[in-house]
Design a protein around this motif. Structure first.
Motif, short mmCIF file in Angstrom:
data_model
loop_
_atom_site.label_atom_id
_atom_site.label_comp_id
_atom_site.label_asym_id
_atom_site.label_seq_id
_atom_site.Cartn_x
_atom_site.Cartn_y
_atom_site.Cartn_z
N ASP A 47 0.83 -1.21 0.00
CA ASP A 47 0.00 0.00 0.00
C ASP A 47 0.86 1.26 0.00
N ASP A 48 1.86 1.28 0.86
CA ASP A 48 2.70 2.47 1.02
C ASP A 48 3.48 2.80 -0.26
N ASP A 50 2.60 1.66 -3.24
CA ASP A 50 1.66 1.55 -4.35
C ASP A 50 2.12 0.51 -5.38
#
Length: 72
Positions: A47-48, A50
């Motif tokens: 997530d961080d 991407d």
């Protein structure tokens, strides 16, 4: 922020360990991680940064994570 610092932040948050214990080759299991922590770390990194990280990839050390990120 450099990738190594971002990843260390993620590890500290997920393992509640001291930042100075996170060396390139310290095994997450030795830092108190259980299997669910390892999954959480991968999900947050994905997530961080991407990115997509396949579910069958398991990182054991910070070096392995950084190596993976550098290959992208």
């Amino acid at each position: 922020m450099e990738a190594i610092e971002r990843v260390k932040d993620i590890i500290v948050e997920n393992l509640s360990c001291k930042r100075d214990l996170i060396t390139l080759d310290a095994k997450f299991i030795d830092l108190g991680a259980d299997p669910s922590n390892l999954v959480d770390i991968v999900v947050v990194i994905a997530d961080d940064f991407d990115i997509d990280i396949p579910y069958d990839i398991v990182f054991e050390t910070l070096r392995e994570i950084l190596s993976y990120l550098n290959e992208l």
